[in-house]
Design an enzyme around this catalytic site. Sequence first.
Site, mmCIF file in Angstrom:
data_model
loop_
_atom_site.group_PDB
_atom_site.id
_atom_site.type_symbol
_atom_site.label_atom_id
_atom_site.label_comp_id
_atom_site.label_asym_id
_atom_site.label_seq_id
_atom_site.Cartn_x
_atom_site.Cartn_y
_atom_site.Cartn_z
ATOM 1 C CG HIS A 52 -0.235 -0.115 2.528
ATOM 2 N ND1 HIS A 52 0.480 0.908 3.079
ATOM 3 C CD2 HIS A 52 -0.128 -1.143 3.399
ATOM 4 C CE1 HIS A 52 0.992 0.527 4.228
ATOM 5 N NE2 HIS A 52 0.658 -0.730 4.450
HETATM 6 P P1 TYD Z 1 -1.548 -2.692 7.448
HETATM 7 O O1 TYD Z 1 -1.107 -1.267 7.552
HETATM 8 O O2 TYD Z 1 -2.200 -3.112 6.161
HETATM 9 O O3 TYD Z 1 -0.318 -3.667 7.719
HETATM 10 P P2 TYD Z 1 1.099 -3.802 6.960
HETATM 11 O O4 TYD Z 1 1.241 -2.660 6.032
HETATM 12 O O5 TYD Z 1 2.097 -3.784 8.042
HETATM 13 O O6 TYD Z 1 1.103 -5.118 6.254
HETATM 14 O O7 TYD Z 1 -2.489 -3.023 8.680
HETATM 15 C C1 TYD Z 1 -2.970 -4.313 8.929
HETATM 16 C C2 TYD Z 1 -4.222 -4.207 9.799
HETATM 17 O O8 TYD Z 1 -3.921 -3.627 11.059
HETATM 18 C C3 TYD Z 1 -5.314 -3.335 9.167
HETATM 19 O O9 TYD Z 1 -6.563 -3.968 9.411
HETATM 20 C C4 TYD Z 1 -5.262 -2.057 9.929
HETATM 21 C C5 TYD Z 1 -4.703 -2.450 11.279
HETATM 22 N N1 TYD Z 1 -3.850 -1.411 11.868
HETATM 23 C C6 TYD Z 1 -4.303 -0.686 12.957
HETATM 24 O O10 TYD Z 1 -5.432 -0.879 13.453
HETATM 25 N N2 TYD Z 1 -3.478 0.270 13.501
HETATM 26 C C7 TYD Z 1 -2.245 0.517 12.999
HETATM 27 O O11 TYD Z 1 -1.508 1.397 13.525
HETATM 28 C C8 TYD Z 1 -1.799 -0.231 11.848
HETATM 29 C C9 TYD Z 1 -0.447 0.017 11.238
HETATM 30 C C10 TYD Z 1 -2.638 -1.187 11.323
#
Ligand code: TYD
Length: 135
Positions: A52
Site C-alpha cells: 500500500h
Molecule cells: P496494514 O497497515 O495493512 O499492515 P502492513 O502494512 O504492516 O502489512 O495493517 C494491517 C491491519 O492492522 C489493518 O486492518 C489495519 C490495522 N492497523 C491498525 O489498526 N493500527 C495501525 O496502527 C496499523 C499500522 C494497522
Amino acid sequence: MSIEDCRIVELPKIHDPRGNLTFIEGGSHVPFDIQRVYYLYDVPGGAERGGHAHKGLSQLIIAMSGSFDVIIDDGKDKKRIHLNRSYVGLYVCPMIWRELDNFSSGSVCMVLASNRYSEDDYYRDYGEFMRARWA
Ligand code: TYD
C-alpha cells in the site's frame, strides 16, 4: 515526492561491552513528529506485508531484530532496501508504494509514524495509487 526523497537514517549508537544502546529523540533524529509506533513480529516465513501507499503519512522503518527487505516504488522507479541493523532506519515519505518481504525468522519491524492510524490515508489499490500519482 519520489523514492529519492526516501533515505537511510543512521541513529545514534552507544557502544558498550554490556550491550549497545540506540535512542531516538523527537525533533532531532526523525524528520517528523512521532504520533504512533507499531511493530510487526511473529511474521511467518515467506510472508509479505505492506502492499500500500500513504497519502500523507511519513514513516521510519527499523529492523529492531533480524532482517527484512523494503521495496519502495514511486510509480516510476523502484528500489529494494535490505534492513538488518537496529540503529538504521528507512525514512519513507508520503505517496510511496511499499512492500516488505524476505523476513528472517524472529525478526521485528518497528515503524515510527507521523500520524495515528487512519484507513482513509491508505491507497491499497496500486492502480488507484498510480492514477493519484500521475493525475
Ligand atoms: P496494514 O497497515 O495493512 O499492515 P502492513 O502494512 O504492516 O502489512 O495493517 C494491517 C491491519 O492492522 C489493518 O486492518 C489495519 C490495522 N492497523 C491498525 O489498526 N493500527 C495501525 O496502527 C496499523 C499500522 C494497522
